[in-house]
Design a protein around this motif. Structure first.
Motif, short mmCIF file in Angstrom:
data_model
loop_
_atom_site.label_atom_id
_atom_site.label_comp_id
_atom_site.label_asym_id
_atom_site.label_seq_id
_atom_site.Cartn_x
_atom_site.Cartn_y
_atom_site.Cartn_z
N LEU A 33 0.82 -1.20 -0.06
CA LEU A 33 -0.08 0.24 -0.14
C LEU A 33 0.82 1.04 0.06
O LEU A 33 0.68 2.19 -0.84
CB LEU A 33 -1.12 -0.08 1.32
CG LEU A 33 -1.89 1.26 1.33
CD1 LEU A 33 -2.59 1.41 0.13
CD2 LEU A 33 -2.56 1.33 2.53
N SER A 34 1.71 1.47 0.81
CA SER A 34 2.69 2.36 0.68
C SER A 34 3.32 2.67 -0.39
O SER A 34 3.58 4.08 -0.85
CB SER A 34 3.77 2.54 1.90
OG SER A 34 4.64 1.41 1.60
N SER A 35 3.71 1.90 -1.31
CA SER A 35 4.24 2.23 -2.49
C SER A 35 3.08 2.59 -3.51
O SER A 35 3.26 3.57 -4.35
CB SER A 35 4.60 1.03 -3.11
OG SER A 35 5.78 0.32 -2.58
N ARG A 36 1.82 2.10 -3.23
CA ARG A 36 0.83 2.64 -4.31
C ARG A 36 0.32 4.19 -3.80
O ARG A 36 -0.01 5.03 -4.67
CB ARG A 36 -0.45 1.94 -4.12
CG ARG A 36 -0.37 0.46 -4.43
CD ARG A 36 0.22 0.28 -5.99
NE ARG A 36 1.41 0.33 -6.30
CZ ARG A 36 2.35 -0.66 -5.96
NH1 ARG A 36 2.19 -1.88 -5.52
NH2 ARG A 36 3.57 -0.51 -6.16
N ILE A 37 0.53 4.40 -2.42
CA ILE A 37 0.10 5.66 -2.05
C ILE A 37 1.37 6.73 -2.64
O ILE A 37 1.05 7.84 -3.14
CB ILE A 37 0.06 5.82 -0.57
CG1 ILE A 37 -1.20 5.16 -0.14
CG2 ILE A 37 0.01 7.10 -0.02
CD1 ILE A 37 -2.23 5.63 -0.39
N GLY A 38 2.58 6.41 -2.55
CA GLY A 38 3.69 6.90 -3.32
C GLY A 38 3.44 7.34 -4.71
O GLY A 38 3.71 8.37 -5.17
N GLU A 39 3.09 6.22 -5.42
CA GLU A 39 2.76 6.54 -6.74
C GLU A 39 1.66 7.55 -6.86
O GLU A 39 1.70 8.56 -7.82
CB GLU A 39 2.34 5.19 -7.57
CG GLU A 39 3.33 4.21 -7.58
CD GLU A 39 3.17 2.92 -8.01
OE1 GLU A 39 3.89 1.85 -7.94
OE2 GLU A 39 1.72 2.65 -8.19
N LEU A 40 0.59 7.51 -6.16
CA LEU A 40 -0.54 8.42 -6.48
C LEU A 40 0.07 9.82 -5.89
O LEU A 40 -0.58 10.87 -6.60
CB LEU A 40 -1.73 8.03 -5.48
CG LEU A 40 -2.60 6.84 -5.89
CD1 LEU A 40 -3.37 6.47 -4.77
CD2 LEU A 40 -3.28 7.25 -7.10
N GLU A 41 0.67 9.84 -4.83
CA GLU A 41 1.34 11.35 -4.65
C GLU A 41 2.31 11.86 -5.68
O GLU A 41 2.26 13.09 -6.01
CB GLU A 41 2.05 11.31 -3.08
CG GLU A 41 1.56 10.78 -2.14
CD GLU A 41 2.04 10.65 -0.70
OE1 GLU A 41 1.73 11.22 0.39
OE2 GLU A 41 3.21 10.19 -0.90
N ALA A 42 2.84 10.93 -6.26
CA ALA A 42 3.86 11.43 -7.50
C ALA A 42 2.95 11.96 -8.63
O ALA A 42 3.19 12.67 -9.40
CB ALA A 42 4.57 10.35 -8.04
N ARG A 43 1.55 11.49 -8.80
CA ARG A 43 0.79 11.94 -9.69
C ARG A 43 -0.03 13.23 -9.18
O ARG A 43 -0.96 13.50 -9.88
CB ARG A 43 -0.34 10.86 -10.09
CG ARG A 43 0.53 9.87 -11.22
CD ARG A 43 -0.24 8.50 -11.46
NE ARG A 43 0.40 7.75 -12.13
CZ ARG A 43 1.51 7.21 -12.08
NH1 ARG A 43 2.16 7.28 -10.91
NH2 ARG A 43 1.92 6.37 -13.01
N GLY A 44 0.21 13.70 -7.88
CA GLY A 44 -0.34 14.96 -7.41
C GLY A 44 -1.53 14.72 -6.34
O GLY A 44 -2.10 15.71 -5.83
N PHE A 45 -1.91 13.54 -5.96
CA PHE A 45 -2.84 13.40 -5.00
C PHE A 45 -2.00 13.80 -3.70
O PHE A 45 -1.04 13.29 -3.64
CB PHE A 45 -3.44 12.05 -5.22
CG PHE A 45 -4.34 11.52 -6.33
CD1 PHE A 45 -5.42 12.01 -6.44
CD2 PHE A 45 -3.83 11.11 -7.31
CE1 PHE A 45 -6.34 11.71 -7.55
CE2 PHE A 45 -4.41 10.87 -8.59
CZ PHE A 45 -5.57 11.15 -8.60
N ARG A 46 -2.95 14.06 -2.86
CA ARG A 46 -2.21 14.28 -1.20
C ARG A 46 -3.20 13.53 -0.27
O ARG A 46 -4.34 13.63 -0.38
CB ARG A 46 -2.49 15.80 -1.15
CG ARG A 46 -1.48 16.79 -1.91
CD ARG A 46 0.05 16.26 -1.61
NE ARG A 46 0.79 16.70 -2.82
CZ ARG A 46 1.75 15.97 -3.59
NH1 ARG A 46 1.61 14.66 -3.38
NH2 ARG A 46 2.31 16.36 -4.51
N PHE A 47 -2.51 13.04 0.67
CA PHE A 47 -3.24 12.33 1.79
C PHE A 47 -3.01 12.93 3.15
O PHE A 47 -1.89 13.22 3.41
CB PHE A 47 -2.52 10.78 1.63
CG PHE A 47 -3.07 10.09 0.27
CD1 PHE A 47 -4.29 9.47 0.01
CD2 PHE A 47 -2.16 10.39 -0.96
CE1 PHE A 47 -4.48 8.99 -1.17
CE2 PHE A 47 -2.55 9.74 -1.96
CZ PHE A 47 -3.73 8.97 -2.13
#
Length: 71
Positions: A33-47
């Motif tokens: 999950l942390s890798s997928r979250i990192g990928e999403l953050e790289a695409r501009g999503f913030r958590f």
């Protein structure tokens, strides 16, 4: 177009409001999950990332992170 784990994680958060590592593994078959979250953050999503504490099935203390999309 193939649906990726990243897509599934984002959809799950949008539908349920948040996700934990256990949610990702059990519901989505995603064990990184942390890798997928990192990928999403790289695409501009913030958590927002909230540390939570509890006990495992043996009664031992444990902790995990809950991820929510920032609005």
């Amino acid at each position: 177009m193939k649906v990726t784990q990243r897509d599934r994680v984002l959809q799950y958060i949008r539908e349920t409001g948040s996700i934990t590592r256990n949610d990702a593994a059990v519901q989505l078959g995603c064990h990184e999950l942390s890798s997928r979250i990192g990928e999403l953050e790289a695409r501009g999503f913030r958590f927002t990332k909230t540390k939570e504490k509890g006990k495992n099935r043996y009664g031992d203390p444990t902790h995990w992170t809950r991820y929510r999309l920032k609005t």
